[in-house]
Motif scaffolding. Structure first.
Motif, PDB file in Angstrom:
ATOM      1  N   GLU A  41       0.849  -1.191   0.000  1.00 56.16           N
ATOM      2  CA  GLU A  41       0.000   0.000   0.000  1.00 56.16           C
ATOM      3  C   GLU A  41       0.887   1.245   0.000  1.00 56.16           C
ATOM      4  O   GLU A  41       1.966   1.264   0.590  1.00 56.16           O
ATOM      5  CB  GLU A  41      -0.875  -0.013   1.247  1.00 56.16           C
ATOM      6  CG  GLU A  41      -1.826   1.181   1.368  1.00 56.16           C
ATOM      7  CD  GLU A  41      -2.612   1.190   2.667  1.00 56.16           C
ATOM      8  OE1 GLU A  41      -3.708   1.774   2.681  1.00 56.16           O
ATOM      9  OE2 GLU A  41      -2.143   0.610   3.671  1.00 56.16           O
ATOM     10  N   SER A  84      -0.877   0.058  -3.917  1.00 55.50           N
ATOM     11  CA  SER A  84      -1.745   1.224  -4.059  1.00 55.50           C
ATOM     12  C   SER A  84      -0.925   2.491  -4.196  1.00 55.50           C
ATOM     13  O   SER A  84       0.251   2.547  -3.813  1.00 55.50           O
ATOM     14  CB  SER A  84      -2.744   1.364  -2.897  1.00 55.50           C
ATOM     15  OG  SER A  84      -2.159   1.982  -1.765  1.00 55.50           O
ATOM     16  N   ARG A  97      -5.711   3.717  -4.450  1.00 57.38           N
ATOM     17  CA  ARG A  97      -6.038   2.837  -5.586  1.00 57.38           C
ATOM     18  C   ARG A  97      -4.908   1.866  -5.899  1.00 57.38           C
ATOM     19  O   ARG A  97      -3.752   2.259  -6.044  1.00 57.38           O
ATOM     20  CB  ARG A  97      -6.336   3.689  -6.821  1.00 57.38           C
ATOM     21  CG  ARG A  97      -6.726   2.898  -8.077  1.00 57.38           C
ATOM     22  CD  ARG A  97      -7.207   3.846  -9.163  1.00 57.38           C
ATOM     23  NE  ARG A  97      -8.399   4.569  -8.706  1.00 57.38           N
ATOM     24  CZ  ARG A  97      -8.826   5.733  -9.231  1.00 57.38           C
ATOM     25  NH1 ARG A  97      -8.135   6.306 -10.213  1.00 57.38           N
ATOM     26  NH2 ARG A  97      -9.912   6.301  -8.751  1.00 57.38           N
ATOM     27  N   GLY A  98      -5.265   0.580  -5.996  1.00 57.40           N
ATOM     28  CA  GLY A  98      -4.334  -0.452  -6.425  1.00 57.40           C
ATOM     29  C   GLY A  98      -4.538  -0.795  -7.884  1.00 57.40           C
ATOM     30  O   GLY A  98      -5.614  -0.558  -8.454  1.00 57.40           O
TER      31      GLY A  98
END
Length: 275
Positions: A41, A84, A97-98
């Motif tokens: 992340e 992300s 957002r991934g």
């Protein structure tokens, strides 16, 4: 059996430096035979000083880290699950957002983190992730070289209904990139990820941030690969670096045959409350 690589990072406040480090690690992992690479992340920037971070934040089509990772994937011929990025939207809040990027550098899937961490603690600390980010509104499953993959991000792991939806949609691998704090990591990281693997009869790949960061925070590390039986096949500890594991689809089929819980799921009505 497809080989995967996890890049465990200590992401800092310089987006350009982070992009260069990711590109180098992707090339290294591909050279070691990885079919797919996983990153944590907030792989592009980890900075809780929102005013300082704002100078580096871009919309998806302008984000230099995303461009660098797509180029690295295409150059190395390897798939990447970019855990992300913080990205600007049309409204004031951002997206966490991934992405799933294929070996030609194309974006195959996007997922916006659905569950946001808002809490008021007894010691006076207050966290409002929803003040800066807008939550996603739908789960995502995508075909990859390591199987059908369900996407999630960090705090999502506390919500088993999400993983039920992903496994009901055919997910055989669950990606859970994270930037977990040390206290919650020590208490909950391993047990939650093992539970998600066991419940879904699926592999879990959890790429994590680690160490003391430039913005002052500390993250737990311990990037994991967990098999569908709940066994930890890789634990990267606390050092940044690249770890490798193999995803064996035969294990998924065997576990789901021995414990056919997915076939026994039922729609649960509202409970009868007595007293």
């Amino acid at each position: 059996m497809p080989r995967i690589a996890i890049i465990q990072t200590n992401t800092g406040i310089d987006a350009a430096a982070n992009a260069a480090a990711l590109a180098e690690a992707i090339a290294t992992a591909a050279g070691e035979g990885a079919a797919m690479v996983f990153t944590p992340e907030m792989s592009g920037l980890l900075d809780r000083d929102r005013d300082r971070a704002a100078a580096s934040l871009r919309k998806e089509n302008e984000d230099a880290v995303l461009v660098a990772v797509r180029e690295a994937a295409a150059k190395a011929g390897v798939w990447v699950q970019l855990g992300s990025l913080a990205l600007r939207r049309q409204d004031p809040r951002m997206a966490n957002r991934g992405f799933v990027i294929d070996d030609a550098g194309n974006i195959r899937a996007r997922y916006d983190k659905m569950h946001l961490f808002d809490v008021d603690l007894a010691n006076g600390e207050r966290y409002r992730e929803s003040a800066a980010y807008a939550g996603g509104d739908r789960p995502v499953v995508v075909g990859t070289p390591v199987g059908r993959m369900g996407l999630s991000i960090c705090y999502d792991m506390r919500f088993p209904d999400l993983y039920r939806a992903l496994s009901d949609a055919g997910a055989e691998v669950l990606s859970v990139p994270a930037a977990f704090t040390r206290p919650t990591g020590q208490a909950h990281w391993h047990v939650l990820l093992r539970a998600r693997a066991i419940e879904a009869g699926a592999w879990v790949v959890a790429a994590a941030q680690t160490g003391e960061h430039q913005d002052g925070r500390a993250t737990y590390g311990h990037s994991l690969v967990v098999d569908p039986w709940g066994q930890v096949m890789l634990d990267m500890g606390e050092a940044p670096g690249i770890g490798y594991a193999e995803i064996d689809p035969a294990v998924t089929a065997d576990v789901r045959t021995r414990v056919p819980a997915l076939r026994h799921r039922r729609a649960i009505p509202a409970p009868v409350v007595i007293g």
